[in-house]
Enzyme design. Sequence first.
Site, PDB file in Angstrom:
ATOM      1  N   ALA A 259       0.875  -1.165   0.000  1.00 26.82           N
ATOM      2  CA  ALA A 259       0.000   0.000   0.000  1.00 26.82           C
ATOM      3  C   ALA A 259       0.912   1.216   0.000  1.00 26.82           C
ATOM      4  O   ALA A 259       1.639   1.465   0.958  1.00 26.82           O
ATOM      5  CB  ALA A 259      -0.901  -0.008   1.234  1.00 26.82           C
ATOM      6  N   SER A 260       0.911   1.959  -1.094  1.00 25.94           N
ATOM      7  CA  SER A 260       1.850   3.068  -1.262  1.00 25.94           C
ATOM      8  C   SER A 260       1.559   4.201  -0.290  1.00 25.94           C
ATOM      9  O   SER A 260       0.461   4.309   0.272  1.00 25.94           O
ATOM     10  CB  SER A 260       1.775   3.603  -2.693  1.00 25.94           C
ATOM     11  OG  SER A 260       2.075   2.585  -3.620  1.00 25.94           O
TER      12      SER A 260
END
Length: 396
Positions: free
Chosen positions: A90-91
């Site tokens: 999850a950036s």
Amino acid sequence: MNAPAQVMLTRGLLAEVAEQFGYPVPEELATALGQVPRHHFLPETVWVRDGQGGYRPINRSTDPGEWMAAAYADQTLVTQFTDGLPTSSASMPSMVLRMLQLTKVTAPDGSRQQPFSVMELGTGTGFNAALLCALLGQGAVTTVEVDAVLAEQGERNLKAAGYVPTVVQGDAARGYPGSAPFARVLATFSVDQIPLAWIAQTAPGGRIVTPWTSAWCCYGTLALTVSASGAAEGRFHDFASFMPMRPSSEQDTANGAAAQAIAAEEAKSATELSPWAVAGGDLDAEFHLGLTVPGAFFSWDTTGEHAPVRLCVEDTTSTSWATVDYDGANSTEFTVTQAGPRQLWNEIAVAYASWEKSGRPDVDRHGLTVRADGRHSLWLDSPDRPLVDDRVLPPG
């Protein structure tokens, strides 16, 4: 989690993002972030950097407070490991929102653009697809994920959040012609070439945005505009480091081949170019080298077995290799050893000298043209100023 607590966490995250931006988050993006709770798109266990080059897990059941704090911090969270390596994440929310800004799904003042279709490549947790749905409407969004497990999980997360875009399990390099053409194509992983399918599935005047990588340096984001002739052209931008589209088997092959090449004839020389100048963390220099010395990659050897510090350079395209040794005392001259069909260090030295002569250009001064036949041409400042005698990348 109750609504007031979520609002407070979202406000804190928006403040962190605004600090990264250097300006307030545009209203439309801030509203979308408030509508799409990040924690709904994370698995029970996420991994964060442990400060020692590895990762440590945070489990929602055993550490609920730390897990929730991580969910609403402006940091990257690893969400999947395969064979001991991170393969999905999850950036950072600030990075996600910068990508959306660069994709131009909102106007400069943050207001909503006219309705159009967008293809996201790399569904992952589904968080970015949910933001797109909040911004454009779920009917405008198609998202493609190669990993069947991630595709299923992402679709579940999206449905649980109230969004039902078109979710496709398939090879992102091929896009999804069934919903083409798209006004926007947005990748959530890095590439070193633009698949022709992406251009073919983008409407004339449409925009392709993708993180970039090279064997030397995984950094930068490319934004291309597609022309009616089937070509695409645009500039790189100075942010983002994302996982590659798929694991590279070439590097393992090169490692083995280079090891076999050690017995080949070696050429020794000296250089005044410091190995730290080309591989010491100057992202502008490293990005330029990644573009202009294709296939070259590096690692550091600090075991002291061969020298106090050694820079090892290898090649994904041949058995070539080079080493640059620092003897622990002389920082103005270094010992170079090279072997194989390419003189890798010589190429690096020439490329670095060219970078300095050009005024040490930053990432944003570099650009790329993808011709209709798939040829990739790199340039500096403008397309009429090609890099390294118009070095052309082969089509993907």
